[in-house]
Design an enzyme around this catalytic site. Sequence first.
Site, PDB file in Angstrom:
ATOM      1  N   CYS A 329      63.249 -42.321 -44.430  1.00  0.00           N
ATOM      2  CA  CYS A 329      64.660 -42.705 -44.519  1.00  0.00           C
ATOM      3  C   CYS A 329      64.825 -43.938 -45.420  1.00  0.00           C
ATOM      4  O   CYS A 329      64.662 -43.825 -46.624  1.00  0.00           O
ATOM      5  CB  CYS A 329      65.231 -42.936 -43.120  1.00  0.00           C
ATOM      6  SG  CYS A 329      67.041 -42.922 -43.070  1.00  0.00           S
ATOM      7  N   HIS A 427      63.735 -38.317 -39.696  1.00  0.00           N
ATOM      8  CA  HIS A 427      63.189 -39.026 -38.546  1.00  0.00           C
ATOM      9  C   HIS A 427      62.605 -37.996 -37.574  1.00  0.00           C
ATOM     10  O   HIS A 427      63.030 -36.845 -37.546  1.00  0.00           O
ATOM     11  CB  HIS A 427      64.287 -39.812 -37.826  1.00  0.00           C
ATOM     12  CG  HIS A 427      64.817 -40.964 -38.608  1.00  0.00           C
ATOM     13  ND1 HIS A 427      64.080 -42.103 -38.843  1.00  0.00           N
ATOM     14  CD2 HIS A 427      66.022 -41.154 -39.210  1.00  0.00           C
ATOM     15  CE1 HIS A 427      64.816 -42.956 -39.552  1.00  0.00           C
ATOM     16  NE2 HIS A 427      65.989 -42.396 -39.789  1.00  0.00           N
TER      17      HIS A 427
END
Length: 489
Positions: A329, A427
């Site tokens: 991310c 994630h």
Amino acid sequence: MSTLMVQGTTSDAGKSTLVTALCRWLKRQGVAVVPFKPQNMALNSAVTADGGEIGRAQAVQAQAAGLSPHTDMNPILLKPNSDVGAQVIVHGRAVGNMDAVAYHDYKRVAMEAVLASHRRLRDAYQVVMVEGAGSPAEINLRANDIANMGFAEAVDCPVILIADIDKGGVFAHLVGTLELLSPSEQARIKGFVINRFRGDIALLQPGLDWLEQRTGKPVLGVLPYLMDFHLEAEDAVDVRQSAKSEQTLKVVVPVLPRISNHTDFDPLRLHPQVDLRFVGPGQAVPTADLIVLPGSKSVRADLAWLREQGWEAAIQRHLRYGGKLLGICGGLQMLGKCIADPLGLEGPAGQSDGLGLLRFSTTLAAHKQLRNVHGRLRIDDVEISGYEIHAGISDGPALERAAVRLDDGRLDGAISEDGQVLGTYLHGLFESPAACEALLRWAGLKRAQRVDYQALRERDIERLADLVEKHLDVRRLLALCGLPTETGA
């Protein structure tokens, strides 16, 4: 329909753990129970079935209750992006950044959202199991409180107060907290739970008797300290590791000032072949097989911090010696050529040079991407699942060598031509057993064991429910939930 609230004498007293335990215990009794946290401040979050964002702890509690996470379970989420401000998320959607003073004024609006979510849950489930935040005795936060007694008073629900004996001073915590509450709030406390006790309970009994005589309130039970226990942390970085085998892969993660979703690394902490080290400010970067740049709530500021701490030179040296580098991310965004924040979403508007290890650039946009996704990892072509929570839009030729091909047809992330650097927006990527095994092999672990993280989490949720049955007064708990006490006979 009934509501029961768990409040704590301090942060990390065991509120999340007890709510998780009670949700699974009630589910075992055939009770339709739902978790609820009016206001959560955390950088660990989850994507819900209705496409919103809530605290990670409530997603785990939903699993304990046998439910899919929903934004009503955590209507207000605060994600700190500085020491004095946070992004405010209402019913799963970001409404803007506020400093502490502005949010204090906003609490009246936030309370309306909290009560609306509670009404919907109360109408749909037998029991709403509520988790407070921090401590109800924070005098400076009492005005317009929506997280603890302010909520309990508004919905007229009973409260259990939990304290952690492992920290010391447990009787002072309980009695002191009670003394700082108003008379109506004191009456709302229906019993105490003492958490993380080690030793002979007979030695504690005189203190329990004194506490009941002093306060006139029952001790509902004493929960023992659980060894080899894991429950995803609400906010604090958990550095505990399970026992390791002789063959281990050394993994290093910088603890960024605004590190987010560090629960990504829980499967690695628990893996018997991974030696995971979190490196904080001022600490030397140790040698490793794999460096992972984690998610961040303030990517440009955290990238500047990495450079100040000497990480850029350490990463270059790591790659020269053949080490692998993974960005997740915000960590993915750092790997590119440039990060632009023209709207000032995470700090002052502007742009920063990235590490330049992959040929793409990122621009932060007002609309946050929130998705639960499935796909196939480029490495070994194995299945992978995860979730996206990011405001960045990345573009550039490096992304043509995608790390993941998603089932919805999109490509995610990138992998360098030499295979040393990999980045993804996903994630939770280590929670997929096959993907975790493939990534560990890519990083240098020749014979990686397959570990089922979901099974480990489910095992420990069951252990918590067992503790409720064995160590708490289940009849009193059922009565507090408005249920027939015969259910727990």
